[in-house]
Design a protein around this motif. Structure first.
Motif, PDB file in Angstrom:
ATOM      1  N   THR A  96     -11.378   4.421  -4.574  1.00  0.00           N
ATOM      2  CA  THR A  96     -10.542   3.483  -4.714  1.00  0.00           C
ATOM      3  C   THR A  96     -10.902   2.504  -5.877  1.00  0.00           C
ATOM      4  OG1 THR A  96     -10.117   3.442  -2.141  1.00  0.00           O
ATOM      5  CG2 THR A  96      -9.657   1.556  -3.593  1.00  0.00           C
ATOM      6  N   THR A  98       0.861  -1.119  -0.016  1.00  0.00           N
ATOM      7  CA  THR A  98       0.061  -0.022   0.068  1.00  0.00           C
ATOM      8  C   THR A  98       0.931   1.201   0.300  1.00  0.00           C
ATOM      9  OG1 THR A  98      -1.712  -1.146   1.097  1.00  0.00           O
ATOM     10  CG2 THR A  98      -1.853   1.530   1.296  1.00  0.00           C
ATOM     11  N   PHE A 129      -2.174   3.125  -2.261  1.00  0.00           N
ATOM     12  CA  PHE A 129      -1.897   1.990  -3.427  1.00  0.00           C
ATOM     13  C   PHE A 129      -1.629   0.752  -2.850  1.00  0.00           C
ATOM     14  CE2 PHE A 129       1.016  -0.136  -6.146  1.00  0.00           C
ATOM     15  CZ  PHE A 129       0.358  -0.730  -7.155  1.00  0.00           C
ATOM     16  N   ARG A 164      -5.859   1.460  -6.005  1.00  0.00           N
ATOM     17  CA  ARG A 164      -5.464   2.831  -5.762  1.00  0.00           C
ATOM     18  C   ARG A 164      -6.408   3.622  -5.393  1.00  0.00           C
ATOM     19  NH1 ARG A 164      -3.506   7.196  -4.692  1.00  0.00           N
ATOM     20  NH2 ARG A 164      -2.100   8.216  -5.829  1.00  0.00           N
ATOM     21  N   TYR A 186      -7.456   7.438  -3.974  1.00  0.00           N
ATOM     22  CA  TYR A 186      -7.411   9.004  -3.656  1.00  0.00           C
ATOM     23  C   TYR A 186      -8.603   9.457  -3.215  1.00  0.00           C
ATOM     24  CZ  TYR A 186      -5.141  13.657  -4.169  1.00  0.00           C
ATOM     25  OH  TYR A 186      -4.886  14.676  -3.588  1.00  0.00           O
TER      26      TYR A 186
END
Length: 247
Positions: free
Chosen positions: A97, A12, A66, A91, A93
């Protein structure tokens, strides 16, 4: 079908814990990701993958990360027995996801092997440092085919995830439940849910889940899965860096 147990290896990469919506770059990135997810979901039709032989994995808490995961699972006798293994990359943000992955399932019956691959997206609705409950929406699609026959199927899953994240120091525990609808082009829609827990200690994590799905003629099938995670976090930018960028 078979019971699948999954040992994930998950890496991650974490950006700052929360997106700052006072920062124009953060707003633009989040808007782009939300738009990309909507377009992706439109292109692949309904979207939240259940890879063959696997539980529906989830992390309603989400995060700017990540993640690379490896999974191992074992379906029950009504599913087809045997075992499955797979890998996923996610990923995140801000609130969104996106995940891509694959799995391979070898049922108990001799001479049969299946594989699946697909992707999904999750949108966090609530959750954060001030809230004890995290809620997200999942959507995804996975296509499965056989190494030994010409059979294939496409699975679509839509689900609501709810978790109660707990953390103390470097230890974090996230128990969750994810009820939803699973649609397969070969036999229609079914109701199912997954119950699991994500555990992390610093850079290392584990996840475990049991997934069950009702059958049209009565009864249900189940899958038990387990995995391990490796997490990499990016150092947060200092307020001074963000201020200088805005200037």
């Amino acid at each position: 079908m078979g019971l699948a147990l999954v040992f994930p290896v998950r890496a991650t990469y974490m950006t700052p814990a929360t997106a700052s919506f006072s920062n124009r770059d953060d707003v633009r990135r989040t808007a782009f990701l939300v738009t990309a997810v909507v377009v992706l979901m439109t292109l692949v039709s309904p979207l939240s993958a259940q890879f063959i032989g696997m539980p529906v994995w989830n992390s309603p808490q989400g995060g700017d990360v990540f993640t690379v995961s490896g999974d191992y699972s074992r379906p029950d006798s009504r599913y087809g027995d045997g075992s499955a293994s797979g890998a996923r990359a996610s990923r995140g943000y801000g609130l969104v996801t996106v995940t891509l992955g694959f799995s391979g399932w070898r049922p108990e019956a001799p001479g049969q092997r299946f594989r699946s691959y697909g992707g999904g997206a999750a949108l966090r609705l609530t959750g954060g440092s001030a809230l004890p409950i995290a809620v997200n929406l999942q959507a995804g699609v996975a296509h499965a085919d056989s190494f030994t026959t010409r059979s294939s199927q496409t699975t679509v899953t839509g689900a609501l995830g709810v978790s109660a994240p707990l953390s103390k120091g470097r230890l974090s525990i996230e128990p969750y439940v994810t009820p939803g609808i699973r649609y397969r082009d070969v036999n229609g829609a079914r109701i199912g849910y997954a119950v699991g827990t994500n555990v992390h200690v610093g850079l290392i994590g584990l996840h475990i889940a049991y997934d069950t799905e009702r059958l049209r003629g009565g009864g249900s099938v189940g899958v038990f899965g387990i995995g391990a995670d490796l997490v990499f976090r990016r150092p947060q930018r200092s307020p001074a860096v963000n201020s200088s960028r805005r200037l």
